[in-house]
Scaffold this motif. Structure first.
Motif, PDB file in Angstrom:
ATOM      1  N   LYS A   5       0.716  -0.610   0.092  1.00 37.13           N
ATOM      2  CA  LYS A   5       0.737   0.061   0.265  1.00 37.13           C
ATOM      3  C   LYS A   5       0.998   1.263  -0.028  1.00 37.13           C
ATOM      4  N   THR A   6       2.015   1.424   1.121  1.00 36.72           N
ATOM      5  CA  THR A   6       3.292   2.519   1.089  1.00 36.72           C
ATOM      6  C   THR A   6       3.599   2.160  -0.418  1.00 36.72           C
ATOM      7  N   LEU A   7       3.741   1.685  -0.470  1.00 37.68           N
ATOM      8  CA  LEU A   7       4.315   2.328  -1.990  1.00 37.68           C
ATOM      9  C   LEU A   7       3.777   2.262  -3.205  1.00 37.68           C
ATOM     10  N   SER A   8       2.386   1.699  -3.596  1.00 36.40           N
ATOM     11  CA  SER A   8       1.502   2.260  -4.555  1.00 36.40           C
ATOM     12  C   SER A   8       1.399   3.832  -4.145  1.00 36.40           C
ATOM     13  N   GLU A   9       1.028   4.406  -2.597  1.00 32.21           N
ATOM     14  CA  GLU A   9       1.040   5.432  -2.271  1.00 32.21           C
ATOM     15  C   GLU A   9       1.933   6.589  -2.735  1.00 32.21           C
ATOM     16  N   HIS A  10       3.320   5.926  -2.713  1.00 30.67           N
ATOM     17  CA  HIS A  10       4.802   6.887  -2.768  1.00 30.67           C
ATOM     18  C   HIS A  10       4.943   7.032  -4.593  1.00 30.67           C
ATOM     19  N   GLY A  11       3.883   6.214  -5.229  1.00 31.78           N
ATOM     20  CA  GLY A  11       4.144   6.070  -7.145  1.00 31.78           C
ATOM     21  C   GLY A  11       5.338   4.751  -7.278  1.00 31.78           C
ATOM     22  N   ILE A  12       5.404   4.227  -6.597  1.00 27.46           N
ATOM     23  CA  ILE A  12       6.458   3.740  -6.362  1.00 27.46           C
ATOM     24  C   ILE A  12       6.063   1.906  -7.317  1.00 27.46           C
ATOM     25  N   THR A  13       6.962   1.565  -8.427  1.00 29.72           N
ATOM     26  CA  THR A  13       6.128  -0.115  -8.617  1.00 29.72           C
ATOM     27  C   THR A  13       7.179  -0.867  -8.211  1.00 29.72           C
ATOM     28  N   LEU A  14       5.892  -2.030  -7.322  1.00 35.19           N
ATOM     29  CA  LEU A  14       6.732  -3.272  -7.401  1.00 35.19           C
ATOM     30  C   LEU A  14       6.523  -4.125  -7.804  1.00 35.19           C
ATOM     31  N   VAL A  15       7.707  -4.300  -7.394  1.00 37.72           N
ATOM     32  CA  VAL A  15       8.493  -5.558  -8.120  1.00 37.72           C
ATOM     33  C   VAL A  15       8.476  -6.829  -6.720  1.00 37.72           C
ATOM     34  N   TYR A  16       8.527  -7.683  -7.962  1.00 41.70           N
ATOM     35  CA  TYR A  16       8.232  -9.255  -7.019  1.00 41.70           C
ATOM     36  C   TYR A  16       7.928 -10.050  -7.674  1.00 41.70           C
ATOM     37  N   GLY A  17       8.223 -11.864  -6.895  1.00 44.45           N
ATOM     38  CA  GLY A  17       8.244 -12.872  -7.428  1.00 44.45           C
ATOM     39  C   GLY A  17       6.763 -13.655  -8.148  1.00 44.45           C
ATOM     40  N   GLY A  18       5.768 -12.721  -8.496  1.00 36.77           N
ATOM     41  CA  GLY A  18       4.948 -12.921  -9.238  1.00 36.77           C
ATOM     42  C   GLY A  18       3.946 -13.872  -8.428  1.00 36.77           C
TER      43      GLY A  18
END
Length: 193
Positions: free
Chosen positions: A27-40
């Protein structure tokens, strides 16, 4: 930072705070406009961090090896899901697509990813910040182990500064934004990093 890779478990663990913080991180990453990269994956803490971002309008890139995607654990609601052949390709692509890294609680796979990206940083293969979100003190013993490595003369103290640690998401992101690559001295006296 425009994108952060999150390493975490494909299971939930037995402490509810792990899932709560995984969701809050997404949620915090989305609020900061940061794309989440993860293991899918759609399972465990991996699925929860992705859902935390997606539910709050965030952008999520999943990278999963074919053998795991075939077991139907891939998250099918991501903006981008990249299927690769091997775990090695997955980790290399996660590093390439990310401006920084955060480890949530996890098992062997999470530790392997964390230590590999730390080693790549130590070898100057990247200069990106690496954070540990120390949820519920999960990483306390690992932090002690790093101190033991230093005391035993097997790790230079400067490299401990590569490991940014906090139990607060906002504080960890702040540390990552202010990160400066530590310098150390090689055996011949020259500076590296």
């Amino acid at each position: 930072m425009k994108s952060i890779c999150v390493y975490c478990a494909s299971s939930l663990g037995n402490n509810p705070i792990f899932a709560e913080q995984a969701y809050e991180l997404g949620k915090t990453l989305s609020e900061h406009g940061i794309t989440l990269v993860y293991g899918g994956a759609k399972v465990g803490l991996m699925g929860i961090v992705a859902d935390g971002s997606l539910t709050n309008g965030g952008n999520v890139v999943g990278i999963i090896p074919e053998f795991l995607a075939a077991k139907e654990i891939k998250h099918d609601q991501l903006q981008e899901l990249i299927v690769v052949e091997t775990m090695h390709e997955r980790k290399a692509l996660m590093q390439e697509k990310s401006d920084g890294f955060i480890a949530l609680p996890g098992g062997f796979g999470t530790m392997e990813e964390l230590f590999e990206i730390l080693t790549w940083g130590q070898l100057s293969l990247h200069k990106k910040p690496i954070g540990i979100l120390n949820v519920g003190g999960y990483y306390d013993s690992l932090i002690q182990l790093i101190d033991t490595m230093i005391q035993s003369g097997l790790l230079k103290e400067e490299y401990k500064n590569m490991v940014l640690v906090s139990d607060s998401i906002d504080d960890l992101l702040s540390q990552m934004n202010l990160y400066e690559v530590p310098f150390t001295t090689k055996w011949d006296g020259s500076k590296i990093m």
